[in-house]
Design a protein around this motif. Sequence first.
Motif, PDB file in Angstrom:
ATOM      1  N   GLY A 141       0.781  -1.232   0.000  1.00 34.54           N
ATOM      2  CA  GLY A 141       0.000   0.000   0.000  1.00 34.54           C
ATOM      3  C   GLY A 141       0.809   1.276   0.000  1.00 34.54           C
ATOM      4  O   GLY A 141       0.244   2.362   0.075  1.00 34.54           O
ATOM      5  N   SER A 142       2.136   1.150  -0.056  1.00 35.28           N
ATOM      6  CA  SER A 142       2.994   2.336  -0.090  1.00 35.28           C
ATOM      7  C   SER A 142       3.739   2.365  -1.419  1.00 35.28           C
ATOM      8  O   SER A 142       4.307   1.357  -1.838  1.00 35.28           O
ATOM      9  CB  SER A 142       4.001   2.300   1.057  1.00 35.28           C
ATOM     10  OG  SER A 142       3.334   2.373   2.296  1.00 35.28           O
ATOM     11  N   VAL A 143       3.731   3.532  -2.049  1.00 35.90           N
ATOM     12  CA  VAL A 143       4.321   3.634  -3.380  1.00 35.90           C
ATOM     13  C   VAL A 143       4.975   4.998  -3.573  1.00 35.90           C
ATOM     14  O   VAL A 143       4.475   6.006  -3.077  1.00 35.90           O
ATOM     15  CB  VAL A 143       3.252   3.370  -4.479  1.00 35.90           C
ATOM     16  CG1 VAL A 143       2.152   4.409  -4.451  1.00 35.90           C
ATOM     17  CG2 VAL A 143       3.869   3.289  -5.856  1.00 35.90           C
ATOM     18  N   LEU A 144       6.098   4.976  -4.259  1.00 37.71           N
ATOM     19  CA  LEU A 144       6.777   6.195  -4.700  1.00 37.71           C
ATOM     20  C   LEU A 144       6.672   6.227  -6.211  1.00 37.71           C
ATOM     21  O   LEU A 144       7.172   5.331  -6.890  1.00 37.71           O
ATOM     22  CB  LEU A 144       8.250   6.184  -4.270  1.00 37.71           C
ATOM     23  CG  LEU A 144       9.193   7.212  -4.916  1.00 37.71           C
ATOM     24  CD1 LEU A 144       8.687   8.629  -4.749  1.00 37.71           C
ATOM     25  CD2 LEU A 144      10.585   7.076  -4.347  1.00 37.71           C
ATOM     26  N   VAL A 145       5.954   7.218  -6.723  1.00 34.78           N
ATOM     27  CA  VAL A 145       5.803   7.383  -8.168  1.00 34.78           C
ATOM     28  C   VAL A 145       6.697   8.537  -8.591  1.00 34.78           C
ATOM     29  O   VAL A 145       6.554   9.658  -8.108  1.00 34.78           O
ATOM     30  CB  VAL A 145       4.333   7.675  -8.560  1.00 34.78           C
ATOM     31  CG1 VAL A 145       4.229   7.959 -10.055  1.00 34.78           C
ATOM     32  CG2 VAL A 145       3.432   6.521  -8.162  1.00 34.78           C
ATOM     33  N   GLU A 146       7.623   8.226  -9.484  1.00 37.83           N
ATOM     34  CA  GLU A 146       8.546   9.216 -10.030  1.00 37.83           C
ATOM     35  C   GLU A 146       8.176   9.399 -11.497  1.00 37.83           C
ATOM     36  O   GLU A 146       8.502   8.573 -12.337  1.00 37.83           O
ATOM     37  CB  GLU A 146       9.973   8.699  -9.865  1.00 37.83           C
ATOM     38  CG  GLU A 146      11.041   9.699 -10.101  1.00 37.83           C
ATOM     39  CD  GLU A 146      12.425   9.133  -9.822  1.00 37.83           C
ATOM     40  OE1 GLU A 146      13.388   9.809 -10.224  1.00 37.83           O
ATOM     41  OE2 GLU A 146      12.559   8.033  -9.235  1.00 37.83           O
ATOM     42  N   GLU A 147       7.449  10.467 -11.782  1.00 37.22           N
ATOM     43  CA  GLU A 147       6.927  10.697 -13.127  1.00 37.22           C
ATOM     44  C   GLU A 147       7.877  11.578 -13.923  1.00 37.22           C
ATOM     45  O   GLU A 147       8.232  12.665 -13.496  1.00 37.22           O
ATOM     46  CB  GLU A 147       5.549  11.360 -13.050  1.00 37.22           C
ATOM     47  CG  GLU A 147       4.958  11.618 -14.413  1.00 37.22           C
ATOM     48  CD  GLU A 147       3.668  12.395 -14.344  1.00 37.22           C
ATOM     49  OE1 GLU A 147       3.663  13.552 -14.807  1.00 37.22           O
ATOM     50  OE2 GLU A 147       2.676  11.855 -13.829  1.00 37.22           O
ATOM     51  N   GLY A 148       8.232  11.096 -15.105  1.00 41.59           N
ATOM     52  CA  GLY A 148       9.086  11.857 -16.013  1.00 41.59           C
ATOM     53  C   GLY A 148       8.473  11.927 -17.395  1.00 41.59           C
ATOM     54  O   GLY A 148       9.147  11.629 -18.377  1.00 41.59           O
TER      55      GLY A 148
END
Length: 127
Positions: A44-51
């Motif tokens: 349930g934990s997420v790091l989204v790195e959008e490029g």
Amino acid sequence: MSYKLTIDQKPAYLHIIVTGHNSKETVMQYMEEVMRECTNRNCGSVLVEEGLEGPRLGTFDVFVMMSEGAKRFVGTFHAMAYIDVNGDGGLMQFAENVAVNRGIPIQIFSNVPDAEKWLLHQARDRS
């Protein structure tokens, strides 16, 4: 598909890097995939790195996407750290406010170390 996801399973969260063409459709599609990955991995934990490359979305599009997404994603995430490497700080803060007001536990960051620190702190607080 106009984007690519790279997924790195960390002990306490998923780190997802998304690249491709920026559009409302791309963001909605990749967020559906992020949700599926988190559900399938019981994380349930997420790091989204959008490029994503290309013109930035407008305020109205961001509002609609965050409002619609909140209906679909509420309860899926314990904590979501979000970095838009090409984003406008003011618009990203607006997106965070819309999402948080609709029950999505998200925080916007400008770098990975700060996002990771926050996610690990959130995980400790849930323990």
